[in-house]
Design a protein around this motif. Structure first.
Motif, PDB file in Angstrom:
ATOM      1  N   VAL A 142       0.677  -1.326   0.073  1.00 52.85           N
ATOM      2  CA  VAL A 142      -0.065  -0.197  -0.085  1.00 52.85           C
ATOM      3  C   VAL A 142       0.810   1.414  -0.016  1.00 52.85           C
ATOM      4  O   VAL A 142       0.393   2.291  -0.526  1.00 52.85           O
ATOM      5  N   HIS A 143       2.149   1.264   0.649  1.00 55.67           N
ATOM      6  CA  HIS A 143       2.918   2.555   0.961  1.00 55.67           C
ATOM      7  C   HIS A 143       4.182   2.471   0.007  1.00 55.67           C
ATOM      8  O   HIS A 143       4.468   3.324  -0.590  1.00 55.67           O
ATOM      9  N   LEU A 144       4.934   1.258   0.116  1.00 56.94           N
ATOM     10  CA  LEU A 144       6.302   1.335  -0.255  1.00 56.94           C
ATOM     11  C   LEU A 144       6.285   1.198  -1.788  1.00 56.94           C
ATOM     12  O   LEU A 144       6.987   2.142  -2.636  1.00 56.94           O
ATOM     13  N   LEU A 145       5.659   0.085  -2.206  1.00 58.33           N
ATOM     14  CA  LEU A 145       5.569   0.103  -3.857  1.00 58.33           C
ATOM     15  C   LEU A 145       4.970   1.240  -4.608  1.00 58.33           C
ATOM     16  O   LEU A 145       5.654   1.646  -5.528  1.00 58.33           O
ATOM     17  N   PRO A 146       3.776   1.811  -4.076  1.00 56.89           N
ATOM     18  CA  PRO A 146       3.431   3.287  -4.704  1.00 56.89           C
ATOM     19  C   PRO A 146       4.566   4.356  -4.760  1.00 56.89           C
ATOM     20  O   PRO A 146       4.696   5.151  -5.372  1.00 56.89           O
ATOM     21  N   GLY A 194       6.078   6.157  -7.631  1.00 55.35           N
ATOM     22  CA  GLY A 194       6.146   7.566  -7.849  1.00 55.35           C
ATOM     23  C   GLY A 194       7.633   8.137  -8.274  1.00 55.35           C
ATOM     24  O   GLY A 194       7.889   8.924  -8.857  1.00 55.35           O
ATOM     25  N   LEU A 195       8.638   7.639  -7.346  1.00 56.93           N
ATOM     26  CA  LEU A 195       9.846   8.060  -7.649  1.00 56.93           C
ATOM     27  C   LEU A 195      10.485   7.736  -9.229  1.00 56.93           C
ATOM     28  O   LEU A 195      11.307   8.487  -9.765  1.00 56.93           O
ATOM     29  N   TRP A 196      10.153   6.621  -9.394  1.00 58.91           N
ATOM     30  CA  TRP A 196      10.503   6.099 -10.941  1.00 58.91           C
ATOM     31  C   TRP A 196       9.849   7.068 -11.877  1.00 58.91           C
ATOM     32  O   TRP A 196      10.524   7.349 -12.752  1.00 58.91           O
ATOM     33  N   MET A 197       8.601   7.411 -11.645  1.00 59.74           N
ATOM     34  CA  MET A 197       7.740   8.323 -12.764  1.00 59.74           C
ATOM     35  C   MET A 197       8.517   9.742 -12.656  1.00 59.74           C
ATOM     36  O   MET A 197       8.710  10.168 -13.763  1.00 59.74           O
ATOM     37  N   ALA A 204       4.905  13.912 -10.404  1.00 53.77           N
ATOM     38  CA  ALA A 204       5.494  12.848  -9.498  1.00 53.77           C
ATOM     39  C   ALA A 204       6.769  13.754  -9.110  1.00 53.77           C
ATOM     40  O   ALA A 204       7.031  13.371  -7.715  1.00 53.77           O
ATOM     41  N   ALA A 205       7.588  14.261  -9.584  1.00 58.24           N
ATOM     42  CA  ALA A 205       8.419  15.140  -9.022  1.00 58.24           C
ATOM     43  C   ALA A 205       7.901  16.147  -7.995  1.00 58.24           C
ATOM     44  O   ALA A 205       9.016  16.323  -6.895  1.00 58.24           O
ATOM     45  N   MET A 206       7.119  16.955  -8.203  1.00 60.89           N
ATOM     46  CA  MET A 206       6.365  17.520  -7.175  1.00 60.89           C
ATOM     47  C   MET A 206       6.154  16.849  -5.814  1.00 60.89           C
ATOM     48  O   MET A 206       6.179  17.429  -4.823  1.00 60.89           O
ATOM     49  N   SER A 207       5.178  15.699  -6.167  1.00 57.92           N
ATOM     50  CA  SER A 207       4.985  14.973  -5.032  1.00 57.92           C
ATOM     51  C   SER A 207       6.299  14.622  -4.269  1.00 57.92           C
ATOM     52  O   SER A 207       6.354  14.547  -3.082  1.00 57.92           O
ATOM     53  N   THR A 208       7.548  14.282  -4.906  1.00 53.73           N
ATOM     54  CA  THR A 208       8.439  13.636  -4.118  1.00 53.73           C
ATOM     55  C   THR A 208       9.157  15.072  -3.480  1.00 53.73           C
ATOM     56  O   THR A 208       9.712  14.741  -2.136  1.00 53.73           O
ATOM     57  N   VAL A 209       8.911  16.154  -4.182  1.00 53.03           N
ATOM     58  CA  VAL A 209       9.714  17.217  -3.314  1.00 53.03           C
ATOM     59  C   VAL A 209       8.840  17.727  -2.305  1.00 53.03           C
ATOM     60  O   VAL A 209       9.331  17.862  -0.941  1.00 53.03           O
TER      61      VAL A 209
END
Length: 305
Positions: A29-33, A37-40, A277-282
């Motif tokens: 539920v958490h780690l794989l998504p 997202g990091l890959w995207m 995805a980059a915005m979400s990672t930031v």
């Protein structure tokens, strides 16, 4: 007649086996998504590669450069949305904490109907988030909305566009506070009940007034609960997506354009999933820094005491 209690032998691997289902679901539920997202964020994933997303070209750190380039249009809009979210989070956390602390303090002493009042205070928190936001959307609607009707009944005007323009930010704050303050009330009430009544009785015998007892006893002993509560409220508020999305749909006014909605629009309305995805990672990195600073301050205060 005596009964014997039989103890089942427990090997060293049993605790890990019991934790295994929770660990598996946490990974799914958490780690794989999160890894997805990091890959995207490192690829040019857009509408042209949705069908075959594995063939998306490698973008390196280009998406991050665009997101944090505050001189550019994308970065400037993200920074403005961050400012709106920061102001929204500070107001909601402060008001929710203040209302919760006031209600919890007033309801500490027993009186007739106290349990009923406590139950009524918890109703907003018991409602699903979508339902609570939808109710406020109907009440804030122009014309026959409950808010305008109430204002008109007391001679304060009415007919305002509460979901448009600068009023949208106020409507968003009111809705979020109404939904969150019961949780603050519940947590602070539990913290207040853990404070021994003998401390208040001794302080009252020594001549301390209500304000002094609150300042010298309640606030210091409530500090551990308050720190965790403020952190949790901040994380919930900063990541809030349901309330603004239900109130404004996809046409969110700039005054209420929270960063969660901005990331959603950058991903699903423009089909630029890599940039979103980059915005979400930031955003995730920022929240991790906030949590780390909060834990460091808590640890330092514990060592000081």
């Amino acid at each position: 007649m005596t009964t014997r209690s039989h103890r089942v032998p427990c090997g060293p691997s049993v605790p890990y086996l019991l934790l295994a289902p929770a660990v598996v679901f946490e990974v799914l539920v958490h780690l794989l998504p999160m890894l997805g997202g990091l890959w995207m964020s490192l690829h040019e994933l857009n509408q042209f590669f949705v069908r075959d997303w594995t063939s998306a070209p490698n973008a390196g750190l280009d998406n991050y450069r665009v997101a944090v380039d505050f001189d550019g249009a994308v970065g400037a809009e993200l920074l403005r949305s961050f400012g709106v979210t920061a102001a929204f989070s500070v107001l909601v956390v402060a008001l929710s904490f203040g209302l919760g602390l006031t209600a919890a303090t007033l309801l500490q002493r027993p009186f007739r109907g106290r349990l009923l009042v406590r139950g009524l205070f918890l109703v907003p928190y018991a409602l699903p988030v979508y339902t609570a936001a939808l109710v406020w959307k109907f009440m804030l609607d122009r014309g026959d909305g409950a808010v305008n009707a109430a204002l008109g009944a007391v001679g304060l005007g009415g007919g305002e566009f509460w979901l448009l323009g600068q009023n949208a930010f106020l409507s968003l704050v009111v809705t979020a506070v109404w939904r969150l303050w019961p949780f603050a009330f519940l947590a602070l009430m539990a913290g207040l009940q853990s404070i021994p009544a003998e401390l208040y009785d001794a302080a009252e015998v020594d001549g301390a007034g209500a304000a002094q007892r609150f300042r010298l006893i309640t606030l210091p002993l409530l500090r551990p609960v308050a720190r965790v509560l403020v952190l949790v409220l901040f994380l919930w508020t900063f990541n809030d997506f349901t309330v603004p999305y239900v109130l404004f749909d996809e046409s969110v006014p700039q005054a209420a354009n929270l960063i969660s909605v901005h990331v959603y629009q950058s991903s699903f309305l423009t089909w630029n999933f890599g940039l979103g995805a980059a915005m979400s990672t930031v955003l995730l990195l920022f929240l991790l820094v906030v949590v780390a600073l909060s834990l460091a301050l808590t640890s330092r205060s514990r060592r000081a005491t």
